[in-house]
Every structure is written in C-alpha cells, then in structure tokens.
Design an enzyme around this catalytic site. Sequence first.
Site: not given
Ligand code: SAH
Length: 214
Positions: A60
């Site tokens: 993000s």
């Molecule tokens: N906070 C992260 C950015 C995350 S992007 C950072 O700082 O890098 C969102 C993430 O949520 C992705 O890696 C995606 O694979 C995950 N995601 C999406 N749906 C999900 C779910 N149902 N359970 C767990 N993770 C999930």
Amino acid sequence: MTLEESKIRLIMELRREGISDSAVLGAIERVPREIFIPSPIKTFAYDNRALPIGAGQTISQPYVVAYMTQALNLNDRCKVLEIGTGSGYQTAVLARLARRIYTIERHPSLSDEAKERFEALDLHKVVTRVGDGSKGWPEQAPFDRILVTAASESVPGTLLEQLGEGGIMVVPIGPQDGTQHIHRFTRTEDGIEDECLLPVRFVPLVESEVRDSA
Ligand code: SAH
C-alpha cells in the site's frame, strides 16, 4: 537522492497531508520499507505510492498505511488482527505500536516472504497464518483492533464479531472497480459506530468458497 533522504522527504509529505500522530510517523520512520519491496524497484521505496510485490498484489501507499494506522488509535496493550499480510510492511508498522499482531494472508508465497522479513527485523510479536482472513482468527478472538488491507464488498460481519468491547476495526469497503472508502467501526456499549473516512483503491478481499469437508 539517497534512501535516507527520500525517507525524510516522505515523512515531511505525510505530515503535510495531515498525519499528525508522532508515534505513527516515528513507526514509519523506523520501518525500512525497502526490505519489503522487490529488488529492481527498491529505489522507489520512499515514494508515496503503492508498488507491485508479486502474486498480482501491491504494497500500500505510505500515506494510506499511515492514515489507517492513525485511525486505529493503537497503544502498546493492543492485540491486533490484520487481514492481508502482503509484503508485511503494514504489519511491521503495527508491530512498532501494539502488543501482538496476528496477520493472515491467502497467498502462501507472500506469507512466507513476509515471515522471513519479520524474523530478519526481530519482530517476534507477529504471528502469521495462511488462509482466508475474512473468517478471522476465532481461536484468538476477541481483538482490540482489526485492520483489513484489502477491499471488502460489504461490511465484514464475521470480523466485527471478533472485535472486543471498545475495539476499533478499520477496513476499506466498496466494489472492486468502483469507489471504496475506508470505514472505522467502533464497538461501544450502545452498539457499533460506523464512520466513513477516506476514498481509496485497494485490491479485493477474496473470500474462499464454502466447501463441504466430506
Ligand atoms: N498490507 C499489505 C498490502 C496488502 S495488499 C502491505 O503492506 O504490503 C492486500 C493483500 O490481501 C494481498 O496480499 C492479498 O493476497 C490479500 N488478501 C486478499 N484477500 C484475502 C483474504 N480473504 N484473506 C487473506 N488475505 C487476503
């Protein structure tokens, strides 16, 4: 410009954009974002933008990480649930401000890489899990804080149930290709308070299908 110089520039930019919590700014300053970014694009580590991290996902934008962290109003007694570990960057920022972080990621490769980074940074208060975070982590509930870093189409009720008394949940809500907003839910004695805070763009929260285990 060196990484250190671009980090100082970023902190000043976050301040100008309204991030006023000095503990949050301090945490951003102490977490080396370059560690969470693929080698070829490490030079952009302190640009105020989202970057690709593999598996079609993104780390993000620093402003959004700072904004969501500030909205959580953390203290060092907080037990936190995070959904969407991704690179682990947001997790590491939370770990600077809270007591314990339980973080769930659905992509095993991303979870493994994040886990290695937590070990390299000596962040022993982070517990990782691979799975569908929309179901929460019932064995560890209730949580003082819940942070979802992927966009949910609707209010994630299962997660709200795992929020303790006085707890705060921060989550982007909205359609995959429409306007999403960061919401803050607070569990008070009188029920759940819902504040709509900031328009954002997040990758979708992918919920696994319910399957019979027979
Ligand atoms: N906070 C992260 C950015 C995350 S992007 C950072 O700082 O890098 C969102 C993430 O949520 C992705 O890696 C995606 O694979 C995950 N995601 C999406 N749906 C999900 C779910 N149902 N359970 C767990 N993770 C999930």
